[in-house]
Design an enzyme around this catalytic site. Structure first.
Site, PDB file in Angstrom:
ATOM      1  N   LYS A   3       4.251   8.703   9.122  1.00  9.34           N
ATOM      2  CA  LYS A   3       4.031   8.073  10.427  1.00  9.34           C
ATOM      3  C   LYS A   3       5.046   8.537  11.497  1.00  9.34           C
ATOM      4  CE  LYS A   3       1.014   4.708   8.538  1.00  9.34           C
ATOM      5  NZ  LYS A   3       1.060   4.067   7.228  1.00  9.34           N
TER       6      LYS A   3
ATOM      7  N   ASP B  99       9.197   2.792  -0.221  1.00  7.17           N
ATOM      8  CA  ASP B  99       8.157   3.454   0.554  1.00  7.17           C
ATOM      9  C   ASP B  99       8.324   3.001   1.999  1.00  7.17           C
ATOM     10  OD1 ASP B  99       5.997   4.471   1.810  1.00  7.17           O
ATOM     11  OD2 ASP B  99       4.496   3.651   0.430  1.00  7.17           O
TER      12      ASP B  99
ATOM     13  N   TYR C 259       0.860  -1.183   0.000  1.00 10.54           N
ATOM     14  CA  TYR C 259       0.000   0.000   0.000  1.00 10.54           C
ATOM     15  C   TYR C 259       0.890   1.224   0.000  1.00 10.54           C
ATOM     16  CZ  TYR C 259      -3.339   3.502   1.780  1.00 10.54           C
ATOM     17  OH  TYR C 259      -4.120   4.615   1.963  1.00 10.54           O
TER      18      TYR C 259
END
Ligand SMILES: *Cc1c(COP(=O)(O)O)cnc(C)c1O
Length: 439
Positions: free
Chosen positions: A275, A247, A152
């Site tokens: 995050k 990523d 994702y």
């Protein structure tokens, strides 16, 4: 001996609030998984977080392994991060101009990370990935992207795609509202198959700008890859003049200050963060060599901007958090605690013959309802998600909070003490007994 079954927690207040929320938000939430669609009951409204614990609107307290989906590696409401935020707020909350905490955070990252010579701050992981893709296209002059099934990368149009039936297929959107033409710019391949990556590059190299991967895929279970696969991607990207994008929105600062790139010692061309980098505030970033970042505006032609980018309060939070992570032994201690925690539960599962394993890396773990190592998305048996649903509910009743989907990973934070984890491991074992001994 089967453990006693605790009585269900009260969710009366959360249920009421959720009804109210459904009148104003689609599905009652600001982000879809929060709606508890794949588990039982209404989502819990959280009113407070402290250390490794959260408290909901009904007054239930849980040991939290969701950690706001990854950012809270120091736990909730860490005093040092909180003080840094409060201090920053005293000076105002946004200037839309360069500021000191932004510079200090940028310098700290560049100084401690061999893979980032220059960095650009944005406000979310999605924005970081979107910008990294634009940079890769701008630099290479090519437009297609290779991504992997089960990874994702935020809700970026061209990456919300999934393979069709064949192996190396052009993507079809996994969301309404994604033009076919955008989805066609993305090729989706299974993880853990470098021969297929090579074949695809061979066929399309003149069009492929970048290969993007979560080097530690953690958004569709925890699909740990062999280092050799990631090394092959590095080699193939070079061979076919594509850029390699890691990523690291989850793995960045989670498995070490240099993230998965440092963990595997593989140099990505562009790396994205989110995050943890914001210390619990909305921050993302992308970084690369000086040469590549020289293509970003205002130095170069790849435009990318943000009104609240480098927000001083968010930067102060990120800075305070990252300074904690730089303390010697931080990651080793966290990994050791996680190993002991998952090890204790796995031992119980083996002894009882439960088909459950706890793959883990650093302080990330996954409850896998399979006895074999799962390395690609199609190896996950969706039928076993009913077991997760039962486990999730019985864990809540035992005061343990996991992300509300069996495809999500769990996170151990520095705020989980040995005692918390021993307690939690016993609760997990009891919950698994309850799930597997019902019939
Ligand atoms: C969470 C995540 C994103 C998206 O970040 P947001 O801040 O939710 O936009 C992108 N990539 C990975 C690997 C993620 O885990």
């Amino acid at each position: 001996m089967p453990q006693e079954h605790p009585s269900p927690i009260s969710r009366t207040r959360s249920a009421q609030l959720f009804e109210q929320a459904k009148a104003v938000f689609p599905g009652g939430v600001s982000s879809p998984v929060r709606a508890f669609k794949s588990v039982n009951g209404p989502p819990l409204f959280i009113v407070k977080g402290d250390g490794c614990r959260i408290t909901d609107a009904d007054g239930n307290t849980f040991v939290d392994f969701c950690g706001s989906w990854g950012p809270l590696i120091l736990g909730h409401n860490h005093p040092v991060v909180r003080e840094a935020i409060l201090e920053a707020v005293h000076n105002g909350t946004s200037f839309g101009a360069p500021s000191l905490p932004e510079l200090e955070l940028g310098e700290l990252i560049v100084r401690n990370n061999r893979f980032v010579e220059k960095i650009r701050f944005v406000s979310s992981g999605t924005e970081a990935v979107m910008s990294a893709i634009r940079l890769a296209r701008g630099v290479t002059g090519k437009s297609k992207i290779i991504k992997f099934e089960g990874c994702y990368h935020g809700h970026v149009d061209s990456l919300m795609v999934k393979a069709g039936s064949g192996l190396a297929t052009f993507g079809v959107g996994t969301s309404a509202g994604i033009p076919e033409a955008f989805a066609r710019e993305t090729l989706v391949l299974p993880l853990n198959d470098d021969a297929l990556v090579q074949e695809t590059l061979e066929r399309h190299s003149h069009e492929i700008a970048a290969i993007i991967i979560e080097p530690i895929p953690a958004n569709n279970g925890l699909l740990l890859q062999h280092a050799a696969f990631l090394e092959a991607l590095r080699r193939l990207a070079d061979q076919y003049q594509a850029l390699l994008i890691f990523d690291e929105v989850i793995s960045g600062f989670r498995v070490g200050i240099e993230g998965a790139a440092g963990y595997f010692n593989i140099r990505p061309d562009i790396v994205t963060y989110g995050k943890i980098i914001g210390g619990g505030m909305p921050v993302g970033a992308y970084g690369a060599s000086k040469e590549l970042m020289g293509h970003v505006a205002p130095d170069g032609p790849v435009y990318q901007a943000g009104t609240l980018s480098g927000n001083p309060v968010a930067m102060a939070a990120g800075l305070a958090a990252l300074k904690q992570l730089l303390q010697p032994g931080f990651y080793e201690a966290l990994e050791e605690k996680t190993n002991r925690f998952t090890g204790a539960i796995e031992t119980h599962c083996r002894e009882q013959g439960y088909p459950v394993r706890f793959p883990h890396i650093g302080s990330i773990f996954w409850v896998s309802f399979s006895e074999s190592s799962i390395r690609s998305a199609e190896e996950i048996d969706p039928k076993r998600m009913d077991d997760f649903k039962a486990l999730h509910q019985t864990l809540l009743n035992r005061q343990i909070y996991l992300g509300p989907s069996g495809y999500e990973v769990g996170f151990v934070s520095a705020a989980h003490t040995e005692a918390d984890l021993e307690w939690a491991a016993r609760a997990f074992c009891g919950a698994l007994d309850e799930v597997f001994m019902v019939d």
